[in-house]
Design a protein around this motif. Structure first.
Motif: not given
Length: 328
Positions: A4, A8, A52
């Protein structure tokens, strides 16, 4: 979780993570930038990777915060007196504004000084492990009394090496605009650098009672309350404001000042008063005091009696020798 996080990332940042064998967002934040530069990665790609990762970690932290039980979201600052802690269900809550009201000489400042010292103790014994911001608007700060109580705390808690006097930051202010400016501009950096978790204003009535324009007074009180509530929420801090009382009639001999405009801004109100009886303690006659919870969403309406001695606020002895002033 690994897939996950990596999904991104842009391709360039993902390549940086693969070179450094970074598997999750936490590793991305903890990996030194210098180590990533040695992997022949560009500074821009490293920045994207860490930015991020920071966003992912922030979302997880916020989720964990909302999953906390209600009782763990806010702390309580102990009074250092069993009777008062039992009455208030653990002390002053680190949420909203707590008001201490009462006539002059009832012991409000004595409790504030004791709370200023209790706040510096570890959380497992009722403190906040933090510093204190003490704003005086009436009289000079009672430094001599604080010094006396600090010696008591050093003897009572010898395992904790705390410089009690250095952790109480004092300011004297005599005008409402200065008070608002202090809370909005000077307190935030102090709270972030010195870990201040208890704000005391003694008293708030002194700077607002002189107003003749009551609409403007209500606006200024709201501005002050907004500043204090913002700081309390951001830093999980306790805020205590002292209010004076006035006599309206024989039926209402002690009514808190500043009216409903101020009452609606506070979360908890505690009234401190003297009880018409004395107790013999260490061969001295001491007047019994009473702390009463007037209203609070967390604490039931209750009251507790206590004494103020050279060692601070203490419980009334279980079997005291009482002299009732009304009978005399």
């Amino acid at each position: 979780m690994m897939e996950e996080f990596l999904s991104t990332l842009p391709d360039e940042a993902k390549a940086v993570a693969e070179k450094a064998k970074i598997k999750n967002a936490e590793q991305a934040l903890l990996t030194p930038t210098a180590h990533l530069l040695l992997q022949e990665s560009s500074p821009h790609d490293i920045y994207v990777l860490k930015a991020t990762a920071a966003k992912v970690m922030a979302k997880e932290s916020i989720k964990d915060l909302f999953d906390l039980p209600y009782c763990m979201k806010w702390s309580r600052l102990s009074f250092g007196c069993e009777a008062l802690d039992e009455c208030t269900r653990g002390g002053v809550v680190t949420r909203g504004i707590t008001e201490f009201c009462g006539a002059s000489g009832t012991g409000k400042t004595q409790l504030l000084l004791q709370l200023s010292l209790m706040a510096q103790l570890p959380t497992d014994i009722g403190g906040l492990r933090a510093s204190v911001a003490y704003i005086c608007t009436e009289h000079a700060f009672p430094s001599n009394r604080l010094h006396e109580l600090s010696k008591v705390f050093m003897n009572k808690y010898p395992k904790h090496d705390i410089n009690y006097l250095a952790n109480v930051h004092v300011e004297h202010i005599h005008h409402s605009e200065q008070l608002i400016k202090c809370c909005s501009e000077r307190l935030p950096p102090l709270m972030s650098t010195e870990r201040v978790r208890l704000i005391i204003i003694d008293s708030v009535a002194a700077v607002f009672r002189t107003y003749t324009d009551f609409v403007q007074r209500a606006r200024d009180m709201r501005r002050l309350a907004n500043c204090l509530l913002s700081l309390a929420d951001k830093y999980n801090s306790a805020v205590i404001c002292v209010n004076q009382v006035a006599s309206i009639s024989k039926k209402q001999p002690e009514v808190p000042c500043l009216g409903l405009a101020w009452s609606h801004l506070g979360r908890t109100r505690m009234r401190i008063s003297k009880v018409p009886k004395q107790v013999i303690c260490d061969d001295n006659f001491l007047t019994v005091r009473k702390l009463e919870v007037m209203y609070s969403p967390e604490t039931p309406i209750a009251y507790a009696e206590f004494l103020i001695t050279a060692e601070g606020a203490i419980n009334v002895p279980q079997f005291p020798n009482v002299l009732n002033k009304l009978e005399k």
